[in-house]
Write a protein that holds these residues in place. Structure first.
Motif, PDB file in Angstrom:
ATOM      1  N   ALA A 107      -5.058   1.517   8.350  1.00  0.00           N
ATOM      2  CA  ALA A 107      -6.237   1.566   7.968  1.00  0.00           C
ATOM      3  C   ALA A 107      -6.788   2.872   7.128  1.00  0.00           C
ATOM      4  CB  ALA A 107      -7.234   1.586   9.407  1.00  0.00           C
ATOM      5  N   TYR A 108      -5.846   3.837   7.059  1.00  0.00           N
ATOM      6  CA  TYR A 108      -5.982   5.088   6.430  1.00  0.00           C
ATOM      7  C   TYR A 108      -5.679   4.550   4.891  1.00  0.00           C
ATOM      8  CZ  TYR A 108      -6.161   8.456  10.242  1.00  0.00           C
ATOM      9  OH  TYR A 108      -6.284   8.854  11.415  1.00  0.00           O
ATOM     10  N   ARG A 109      -4.524   3.643   4.763  1.00  0.00           N
ATOM     11  CA  ARG A 109      -4.556   3.213   3.342  1.00  0.00           C
ATOM     12  C   ARG A 109      -5.300   2.342   2.788  1.00  0.00           C
ATOM     13  NH1 ARG A 109       0.489   3.123   6.353  1.00  0.00           N
ATOM     14  NH2 ARG A 109       1.839   4.654   6.035  1.00  0.00           N
ATOM     15  N   GLU A 110      -5.523   1.470   3.714  1.00  0.00           N
ATOM     16  CA  GLU A 110      -6.692   0.540   3.271  1.00  0.00           C
ATOM     17  C   GLU A 110      -7.881   0.831   2.882  1.00  0.00           C
ATOM     18  OE1 GLU A 110      -6.249  -2.161   6.573  1.00  0.00           O
ATOM     19  OE2 GLU A 110      -4.824  -3.670   5.833  1.00  0.00           O
ATOM     20  N   GLY A 111      -8.400   1.991   3.815  1.00  0.00           N
ATOM     21  CA  GLY A 111      -9.513   2.466   3.220  1.00  0.00           C
ATOM     22  C   GLY A 111      -9.623   3.229   1.998  1.00  0.00           C
ATOM     23  N   ALA A 112      -8.411   3.940   1.686  1.00  0.00           N
ATOM     24  CA  ALA A 112      -8.412   4.487   0.164  1.00  0.00           C
ATOM     25  C   ALA A 112      -8.234   3.581  -0.618  1.00  0.00           C
ATOM     26  CB  ALA A 112      -7.019   5.496   0.369  1.00  0.00           C
ATOM     27  N   TRP A 113      -7.435   2.499  -0.519  1.00  0.00           N
ATOM     28  CA  TRP A 113      -7.576   1.303  -1.596  1.00  0.00           C
ATOM     29  C   TRP A 113      -8.879   0.758  -1.925  1.00  0.00           C
ATOM     30  CZ3 TRP A 113      -2.907  -1.190   1.047  1.00  0.00           C
ATOM     31  CH2 TRP A 113      -1.752  -0.574   1.171  1.00  0.00           C
ATOM     32  N   ALA A 114      -9.623   0.671  -0.764  1.00  0.00           N
ATOM     33  CA  ALA A 114     -10.968   0.209  -0.782  1.00  0.00           C
ATOM     34  C   ALA A 114     -11.807   1.043  -1.600  1.00  0.00           C
ATOM     35  CB  ALA A 114     -11.379  -0.185   0.354  1.00  0.00           C
ATOM     36  N   LEU A 115     -11.400   2.059  -1.749  1.00  0.00           N
ATOM     37  CA  LEU A 115     -12.381   3.192  -2.585  1.00  0.00           C
ATOM     38  C   LEU A 115     -11.845   3.049  -3.971  1.00  0.00           C
ATOM     39  CD1 LEU A 115     -12.733   6.249  -0.138  1.00  0.00           C
ATOM     40  CD2 LEU A 115     -14.532   4.457  -1.009  1.00  0.00           C
ATOM     41  N   GLY A 116     -10.614   2.372  -4.144  1.00  0.00           N
ATOM     42  CA  GLY A 116     -10.440   2.401  -5.432  1.00  0.00           C
ATOM     43  C   GLY A 116      -9.175   3.161  -5.802  1.00  0.00           C
ATOM     44  N   ALA A 117      -8.718   4.100  -4.853  1.00  0.00           N
ATOM     45  CA  ALA A 117      -7.311   4.719  -5.214  1.00  0.00           C
ATOM     46  C   ALA A 117      -6.383   3.914  -5.617  1.00  0.00           C
ATOM     47  CB  ALA A 117      -7.054   5.719  -3.991  1.00  0.00           C
ATOM     48  N   THR A 118      -5.612   4.369  -6.472  1.00  0.00           N
ATOM     49  CA  THR A 118      -4.135   3.735  -6.478  1.00  0.00           C
ATOM     50  C   THR A 118      -3.233   4.048  -5.399  1.00  0.00           C
ATOM     51  OG1 THR A 118      -3.155   5.379  -7.825  1.00  0.00           O
ATOM     52  CG2 THR A 118      -4.485   4.046  -9.116  1.00  0.00           C
ATOM     53  N   LYS A 119      -2.002   3.167  -5.533  1.00  0.00           N
ATOM     54  CA  LYS A 119      -1.134   3.381  -4.425  1.00  0.00           C
ATOM     55  C   LYS A 119      -0.608   4.568  -4.492  1.00  0.00           C
ATOM     56  CE  LYS A 119       1.685  -0.115  -2.569  1.00  0.00           C
ATOM     57  NZ  LYS A 119       2.773  -1.004  -2.574  1.00  0.00           N
ATOM     58  N   TRP A 120      -0.316   5.315  -5.785  1.00  0.00           N
ATOM     59  CA  TRP A 120       0.015   6.565  -5.964  1.00  0.00           C
ATOM     60  C   TRP A 120      -0.865   7.710  -5.357  1.00  0.00           C
ATOM     61  CZ3 TRP A 120       4.616   8.772  -6.652  1.00  0.00           C
ATOM     62  CH2 TRP A 120       4.916  10.202  -7.190  1.00  0.00           C
ATOM     63  N   THR A 150      -3.061   7.015  -2.961  1.00  0.00           N
ATOM     64  CA  THR A 150      -3.108   7.093  -1.647  1.00  0.00           C
ATOM     65  C   THR A 150      -1.885   7.950  -0.980  1.00  0.00           C
ATOM     66  OG1 THR A 150      -4.073   4.918  -1.957  1.00  0.00           O
ATOM     67  CG2 THR A 150      -3.326   5.219   0.211  1.00  0.00           C
ATOM     68  N   ILE A 151      -0.720   7.528  -1.587  1.00  0.00           N
ATOM     69  CA  ILE A 151       0.344   8.326  -1.004  1.00  0.00           C
ATOM     70  C   ILE A 151       0.107   9.677  -0.823  1.00  0.00           C
ATOM     71  CG2 ILE A 151       2.735   8.750  -1.578  1.00  0.00           C
ATOM     72  CD1 ILE A 151       3.152   6.062  -2.587  1.00  0.00           C
ATOM     73  N   TRP A 152      -0.288  10.315  -2.128  1.00  0.00           N
ATOM     74  CA  TRP A 152      -0.323  11.647  -2.162  1.00  0.00           C
ATOM     75  C   TRP A 152      -1.416  12.555  -1.510  1.00  0.00           C
ATOM     76  CZ3 TRP A 152       3.324  14.737  -2.978  1.00  0.00           C
ATOM     77  CH2 TRP A 152       4.403  14.487  -3.730  1.00  0.00           C
ATOM     78  N   ARG A 153      -2.586  11.784  -1.314  1.00  0.00           N
ATOM     79  CA  ARG A 153      -3.925  12.170  -1.155  1.00  0.00           C
ATOM     80  C   ARG A 153      -4.419  11.929   0.398  1.00  0.00           C
ATOM     81  NH1 ARG A 153      -7.315  12.394  -6.491  1.00  0.00           N
ATOM     82  NH2 ARG A 153      -5.410  13.187  -7.759  1.00  0.00           N
ATOM     83  N   VAL A 154      -3.603  10.629   0.813  1.00  0.00           N
ATOM     84  CA  VAL A 154      -3.958  10.355   2.307  1.00  0.00           C
ATOM     85  C   VAL A 154      -2.906  10.193   3.201  1.00  0.00           C
ATOM     86  CG1 VAL A 154      -4.861   8.346   3.555  1.00  0.00           C
ATOM     87  CG2 VAL A 154      -5.974   8.954   1.288  1.00  0.00           C
ATOM     88  N   THR A 155      -1.816   9.215   2.846  1.00  0.00           N
ATOM     89  CA  THR A 155      -0.793   9.207   3.608  1.00  0.00           C
ATOM     90  C   THR A 155       0.163  10.370   3.988  1.00  0.00           C
ATOM     91  OG1 THR A 155      -0.593   6.978   2.555  1.00  0.00           O
ATOM     92  CG2 THR A 155       1.129   7.434   4.226  1.00  0.00           C
ATOM     93  N   LEU A 156       0.640  11.018   2.892  1.00  0.00           N
ATOM     94  CA  LEU A 156       1.422  12.266   3.136  1.00  0.00           C
ATOM     95  C   LEU A 156       0.412  13.177   3.866  1.00  0.00           C
ATOM     96  CD1 LEU A 156       3.639  12.957   0.053  1.00  0.00           C
ATOM     97  CD2 LEU A 156       4.309  12.613   2.544  1.00  0.00           C
ATOM     98  N   PRO A 157      -0.599  13.606   3.390  1.00  0.00           N
ATOM     99  CA  PRO A 157      -1.292  14.719   4.271  1.00  0.00           C
ATOM    100  C   PRO A 157      -1.494  14.347   5.947  1.00  0.00           C
ATOM    101  CG  PRO A 157      -2.633  14.371   2.193  1.00  0.00           C
ATOM    102  CD  PRO A 157      -1.263  13.193   2.081  1.00  0.00           C
ATOM    103  N   ALA A 158      -1.718  12.791   5.920  1.00  0.00           N
ATOM    104  CA  ALA A 158      -1.997  12.455   7.395  1.00  0.00           C
ATOM    105  C   ALA A 158      -0.636  12.459   8.174  1.00  0.00           C
ATOM    106  CB  ALA A 158      -2.327  11.096   7.429  1.00  0.00           C
ATOM    107  N   ALA A 159       0.498  12.656   7.432  1.00  0.00           N
ATOM    108  CA  ALA A 159       1.794  12.499   8.052  1.00  0.00           C
ATOM    109  C   ALA A 159       2.332  13.978   8.074  1.00  0.00           C
ATOM    110  CB  ALA A 159       2.924  11.661   7.462  1.00  0.00           C
ATOM    111  N   LYS A 160       1.503  15.094   7.759  1.00  0.00           N
ATOM    112  CA  LYS A 160       1.996  16.311   7.374  1.00  0.00           C
ATOM    113  C   LYS A 160       2.736  16.882   8.634  1.00  0.00           C
ATOM    114  CE  LYS A 160      -1.008  19.494   7.285  1.00  0.00           C
ATOM    115  NZ  LYS A 160      -2.310  19.816   7.168  1.00  0.00           N
ATOM    116  N   SER A 161       2.237  16.852   9.722  1.00  0.00           N
ATOM    117  CA  SER A 161       3.114  17.522  10.825  1.00  0.00           C
ATOM    118  C   SER A 161       4.508  16.907  11.103  1.00  0.00           C
ATOM    119  CB  SER A 161       2.329  17.587  12.047  1.00  0.00           C
ATOM    120  OG  SER A 161       2.006  16.114  12.438  1.00  0.00           O
TER     121      SER A 161
END
Lengths: 287, 298
Positions: free
Chosen positions: B173-186, B188-199
């Motif tokens: 859902a995190y990724r889908e949220g970002a895509w829905a806001l118009g973010a590219t996959k790239w 999404t990876i840098w600003r959503v997925t990686l920060p969410a998986a930071k720990s």
């Protein structure tokens, strides 16, 4: 803010994807290259005599049979201790333990066992098994040392396999009147067997390839005969490779690559078996 | 029947419980034996000598500083390689690669984890070191750099598998949220997925570094084993010697119970404490992150 919305970001994405892809390939290609290179360099050395003969002329000629047999002995010895203990510990963690401070301590201990440098295991084996328990430099001491080192791998993969068996299986078995142990033995263990086997093989694979833990606990530089008892020291493939590539001058390069190849095949075939068992079990699984 | 069954259950349950506790026993035993053989160092060697810069056991010089700096510089170099390539590969496998590619890459990375370190050391000694000597025009190729490159490779599978698990655990859902806001996959990876998986990614890095510090055979075979203080960046291009290699190379030749023997166990103690610290830190990061996630989601 505006440039985020322009075409620019698609270009960034394309460049980024290419970069990441290149990085992934730069990681993987050397792995394949290493295996192929050793295959290509080592194959000419492989012969019946090389695999079944004893080394002679200061190990500069002849075969590597004692090292192959030694590694097989060490692997079996390691399995004898680490497999029952590891599976039992996994059963405890998955079937009996609840989330208490004690269980958490056990988990931290397992994580730490996994992280302890292999050479420190060697020191420990020297201190406890070789000297304190007086086993001497022997297959027994080396196997015990290796088995403690492989324990965390076996425990964690076996626990994962046990946990993946659906809870319903246990409930049904117990409601049919089976005891807890009967349920574990006949239902849970049976269903989790492929996963456990995978973990066991991967653990033993590590043990078979390790050098540092056996350096001072059981490895012999050169033995003109096969070991007779668990209290004998033994030659072993990884240690033998280390010896002939760094300690013996004027060692024929063929024998070195041949030994590396045999070790690699030994270890990788275990890896392959584990992978096959895992993927076949996944394909067959109905839940 | 009923009775013997109960009796058997009882014994088996006890055995299983005892096995469960065994991991704690083994960690304690390892620590105990390291202390038992390592602590006499303090009464036999002056602290100033122990923290000296000269490791020359034949003349009773037991300065472990060169060994510590040797381990640090090689591990640092290995991290410089393993962190970007490990995380990059994990991102590729979990976010970018098509399914069939993932099925090929994952076993290959696992394969690297299964390669015996002595085989890598062997190739490093025969192929990588001579190459570095010619390529960089060095007096010898057996340098910290050769060790770093190989150790980087050894740490990569650890980094990849832990980091990939962390990326996989990020809810879709995190990724889908970002895509829905118009973010590219790239993006999404840098600003959503990686920060969410930071720990989880941080844990991956720590475990990879821990793996590199403890590696023995590879570094012993390719780093030249010269116990010199390595504090400049240029030391990467000269031979060094690590703590692990020192133990492995010298333990076979010392008399049991001698000063040298005790010092080697003392070095083992230092390594044990480092790995303990790394692993406890790594698992507490995961634990804290879990707690936080639970707080947010509840």
């Amino acid at each position: 803010m505006k440039n985020i919305l322009t075409r620019n970001r698609h270009l960034t994405q394309r460049i980024g994807f290419i970069l990441i892809t290149l990085m992934a390939f730069a990681t993987v290609i050397p792995i394949v290259a290493v295996v192929i290179y050793i295959l290509a360099q080592g194959l000419p050395a492989i012969s019946w005599e090389f695999l079944t003969g004893f080394p002679h002329d200061g190990m500069r000629a002849g075969g590597i049979l004692p090292a192959i047999i030694g590694t097989i002995y060490l692997t079996i010895g390691t399995a004898l201790f680490s497999v029952p203990l590891g599976i039992a510990a996994a059963i405890y963690l998955s079937e009996y333990a609840s989330d208490t401070p004690l269980t958490r301590t056990i988990r931290i201990a397992i994580i730490n066992l996994a992280g302890i440098p292999s050479v420190v295991y060697g020191l420990f084996g020297l201190g406890l098994f070789v000297l304190f328990l007086n086993f001497g430099t022997s297959i027994l001491a080396a196997s015990l040392t290796l088995s403690i080192m492989t324990l965390p791998v076996i425990i964690s993969t076996a626990e994962e396999a046990l946990r993946s068996v659906p809870q319903g299986f246990r409930t049904v078995s117990i409601s049919l009147g089976a005891t807890r142990w009967q349920t574990i033995r006949r239902i849970v263990l049976k269903e989790a067997l492929p996963g456990i086997l995978t973990g066991v093989i991967l653990g033993l694979e590590r043990a078979a390839g390790e050098t540092a833990p056996i350096l001072f606990t059981g490895a012999a530089f050169f033995l003109p005969r096969l070991p007779h008892s668990p209290f004998d020291a033994t030659m072993a493939l990884p240690y033998h490779l280390f010896v002939i590539s760094t300690q013996v001058p004027e060692m024929p390069i063929q024998i070195q690559y041949g030994t590396a190849l045999v070790l690699l095949v030994f270890v990788l075939s275990m890896n392959l078996i584990a992978t096959v068992i895992r993927s076949r079990a996944r394909a067959k699984r109905q839940w | 029947m009923e009775k013997s069954l109960n009796w058997r259950e009882f014994v088996i349950t006890r055995l299983i419980k005892a096995s469960g506790y065994s991991a704690i026993l083994f960690v304690a035993l390892i620590f105990f034996f390291l202390i038992r053989e390592g602590v006499p160092t303090f009464s036999e060697v002056d602290l100033s000598s122990l923290l000296g810069t000269r490791w020359y056991p034949i003349e009773e010089h037991f300065g472990i500083l060169p060994l510590i700096t040797g381990s640090i510089i090689i591990t640092f170099g290995a991290a410089l390689i393993a962190v970007p390539f490990g995380i990059g590969t994990a991102v590729y496998i979990s976010e970018i690669a098509p399914r069939w590619m993932r099925e090929i890459l994952k076993p290959l990375v696992e394969l690297l984890g299964g390669l015996p370190s002595v085989v890598l050391g062997f190739l490093g000694f025969l192929v990588l070191a001579p190459f570095l000597r010619v390529f960089l025009n060095l007096p010898t190729g057996l340098t910290a750099l050769a060790g770093s490159i190989l150790l980087g490779g050894i740490a990569v599978p650890t980094v990849v598998s832990v980091a990939e698990d962390a990326l996989d655990a990020v809810p879709r859902a995190y990724r889908e949220g970002a895509w829905a806001l118009g973010a590219t996959k790239w993006q999404t990876i840098w600003r959503v997925t990686l920060p969410a998986a930071k720990s989880g990614v941080l844990t991956a890095v720590m475990l990879g570094v821990g793996r590199a510090i403890g590696e023995t055979m590879t570094v012993m075979m390719v780093t030249g084993n010269a116990p010199v203080l390595a504090i400049k960046l240029g030391s990467l291009f000269s031979p060094v010697r690590t703590m692990t290699a020192t133990i492995a190379a010298e333990m076979g030749e010392v008399a049991n119970g001698s000063v040298h023997y005790h010092v080697l166990f003392f070095i083992g103690m230092v390594l044990f404490i480092i790995s303990l610290a790394v692993n406890i830190a790594a698992s507490s990061v995961v634990f804290r992150a879990k707690k936080r996630a639970e707080r947010i989601l509840s």
